[in-house]
Design a protein around this motif. Structure first.
Motif, short mmCIF file in Angstrom:
data_model
loop_
_atom_site.label_atom_id
_atom_site.label_comp_id
_atom_site.label_asym_id
_atom_site.label_seq_id
_atom_site.Cartn_x
_atom_site.Cartn_y
_atom_site.Cartn_z
N TYR A 1 0.82 -1.21 0.00
CA TYR A 1 0.00 0.00 0.00
C TYR A 1 0.87 1.27 0.00
CZ TYR A 1 -3.13 3.64 1.75
OH TYR A 1 -3.83 4.81 1.91
N VAL A 2 1.89 1.30 0.87
CA VAL A 2 2.70 2.52 0.94
C VAL A 2 3.52 2.72 -0.33
CG1 VAL A 2 2.80 2.46 3.46
CG2 VAL A 2 4.62 1.35 2.15
N LYS A 3 3.89 1.62 -0.98
CA LYS A 3 4.65 1.75 -2.22
C LYS A 3 3.79 2.38 -3.31
CE LYS A 3 7.36 -0.87 -5.58
NZ LYS A 3 7.88 -2.22 -5.98
N VAL A 4 2.55 1.91 -3.45
CA VAL A 4 1.64 2.44 -4.47
C VAL A 4 1.31 3.90 -4.21
CG1 VAL A 4 -0.71 2.26 -5.40
CG2 VAL A 4 0.65 0.19 -5.06
N ASN A 5 1.14 4.26 -2.94
CA ASN A 5 0.72 5.61 -2.57
C ASN A 5 1.86 6.53 -2.17
OD1 ASN A 5 -2.47 5.57 -2.46
ND2 ASN A 5 -1.79 3.61 -1.63
N GLN A 6 3.12 6.03 -2.32
CA GLN A 6 4.31 6.82 -2.04
C GLN A 6 4.29 7.37 -0.61
OE1 GLN A 6 4.34 9.67 -5.30
NE2 GLN A 6 5.58 8.30 -6.55
N LEU A 7 4.06 6.47 0.34
CA LEU A 7 4.05 6.83 1.75
C LEU A 7 5.20 6.12 2.46
CD1 LEU A 7 0.20 6.39 2.35
CD2 LEU A 7 1.42 8.55 2.00
N GLN A 8 5.37 6.40 3.76
CA GLN A 8 6.40 5.75 4.56
C GLN A 8 5.76 4.64 5.40
OE1 GLN A 8 9.73 6.12 4.73
NE2 GLN A 8 9.71 7.66 3.11
N PHE A 9 6.34 3.46 5.35
CA PHE A 9 5.83 2.33 6.14
C PHE A 9 5.85 2.66 7.64
CE2 PHE A 9 6.88 -1.68 8.46
CZ PHE A 9 5.64 -2.29 8.32
N GLY A 10 6.87 3.39 8.08
CA GLY A 10 6.98 3.73 9.49
C GLY A 10 5.80 4.54 10.00
N ASP A 11 5.16 5.33 9.11
CA ASP A 11 4.01 6.14 9.53
C ASP A 11 2.80 5.26 9.88
OD1 ASP A 11 5.45 8.41 9.15
OD2 ASP A 11 4.64 8.88 7.17
N ILE A 12 2.74 4.07 9.30
CA ILE A 12 1.68 3.12 9.64
C ILE A 12 2.13 2.23 10.80
CG2 ILE A 12 0.41 1.09 8.83
CD1 ILE A 12 0.27 2.38 6.08
#
Length: 406
Positions: free
Chosen positions: A132-143
């Motif tokens: 999910y974070v890869k597709v949406n360009q987010l940081q895994f640590g934030d989740i």
């Protein structure tokens, strides 16, 4: 329909982020209610130290067998959310059954069953979140930081409940948390990866993974790092009481420890961008080794609580970056299998060894000596991390990834 396992969540990326955050919050709330306080239950039903060590060691053995199996099922049939839903439900119900037994034999059997289902939860949830974070360009640590928040809150609140109502309450907290997590799992957005199916043999896949030097070295490092970290969750309650603490203080300590992971997981993206994954992992493992050696010197409970943030630097950084390292150094078609193997080695073999030896060390020496052992094991884990950072394979990731797709 948003309530189905394959339905899209209204609100797009924002809705998915909130659902993932809540999923991690309640999964780790369940774990935080269970792991730090389970020794209080063992004491209440009069288990010996050797029996506690055996129970704690057998669970990782089950995970070693079960996690690759769960990974194969998920990778082969692309039903990660369905498998996660089923294992959350089964884990919660088995956990609830602990409140009905009080003998070593029954506890032993239930722990094996619990471990079988529980072993799927973290690798699959991490795989879903990483995609999910890869597709949406987010940081895994934030989740992932919401897992730390959940663990911290559970250890503190459940500790208060255990002190007032007895240790059985931890099993009700555990079950309720996992069932709540299931509700948020149902709201997760559709995975892009589930639209395609891979036909990969689990044995061929593991053979392929074990040909990647960086991945193998990381398995060795995590064997040492996670072995000590997970074993600490079992033995810290007894250790803290030995250096003068109380049962209520154990809950407070875990609130501070696990709570410190969240802000450091939030910061980990900055450190990774500035210094890279390898350096961040090496820093985390170094702080972890220092922490265990310090604990073995019998510091005051006040000092342990004041320096609570050491867990954030060590465990918080390592947890937030370990799954990312695995994902970036393994083929896309083997993501769940790679994470399952990773957790089997770290949370499985490593934890088994540390718990077995910790039980023997406690009987032969003391609880303080357990932490001297943890420090030595974690120090050994620094060696493969240094090879990853400075050795001949430090720039090989891109070549390995391209070669794995041939």
């Amino acid at each position: 329909m948003s309530g189905s396992l394959s339905g899209k969540t209204p609100g797009g990326a924002a809705g998915g982020f909130l659902s993932f955050s809540a999923l991690y919050l309640f999964i780790y709330y369940g774990f935080g209610a269970f792991s730090p306080l389970i020794t209080q239950y063992y004491k209440a039903i009069h288990l010996t130290g050797t029996q506690i060590g055996m129970i704690s060691a057998v669970a990782p053995i089950v995970s070693i067998i079960a996690q690759p199996m769960w990974g194969y099922i998920c990778d082969r049939f692309q039903i990660r959310k369905t498998v996660l839903f089923g294992t959350l439900l089964a884990s919660g119900l088995v956990g609830l059954m602990f409140s009905t037994v009080s003998t070593y034999a029954f506890v032993f059997v239930l722990y094996i069953l619990l471990s079988f289902f529980q072993s799927a939860i973290i690798p699959i949830s991490d795989s879903l979140a990483l995609g999910y974070v890869k597709v949406n360009q987010l940081q895994f640590g934030d989740i992932r930081l919401w897992g730390a928040v959940g663990f911290a809150l559970a250890a503190f609140l459940t500790g208060l409940l255990v002190e007032r109502f007895g240790p059985s309450v931890l099993f009700y907290s555990y079950c309720l948390a996992l069932i709540t997590a299931m509700l948020f799992l149902m709201r997760l957005p559709v995975e892009v990866s589930e639209s395609s199916r891979f036909t990969v043999s689990v044995f061929k896949g593991m053979k392929q993974l074990l040909r990647i030097p960086r991945f193998v070295l990381f398995l060795l490092a995590s064997f040492c790092m996670f072995g000590a970290v997970n074993a600490n969750n079992i033995w810290f309650s007894l250790y803290y009481q030995e250096i003068g603490g109380t049962v209520a203080g154990v809950g407070l300590a875990f609130l501070l420890f696990a709570g410190s992971e969240a802000p450091f997981m939030k910061l980990v993206g900055y450190f990774v961008r500035r210094w890279g994954l390898e350096t961040t992992l090496l820093l985390a493992a170094t702080f972890s080794a220092i922490r265990w050696f310090w604990y073995s010197s019998a510091p005051s409970t006040t000092a342990v609580l004041i320096l609570f943030f050491i867990q954030g630097i060590s465990v918080g950084f390592y947890l937030a970056t370990a799954a990312q390292f695995v994902r970036e150094n393994t083929p896309a078609s083997l993501q769940v299998t790679a994470l399952a193997v990773f957790f089997s080695v770290g949370s499985g073999l490593g934890t088994m060894l540390c718990n077995l030896l910790a039980g023997w060390i406690k009987d032969e020496f003391s609880t303080l000596a357990i932490y001297l052992f943890f420090g030595a094991v974690t120090t050994l884990g620094l060696i493969p991390l240094c090879v990853i950072k400075f050795g001949p394979w430090k720039q090989a990731r891109q070549e390995q990834e391209s070669g794995a797709t041939l």
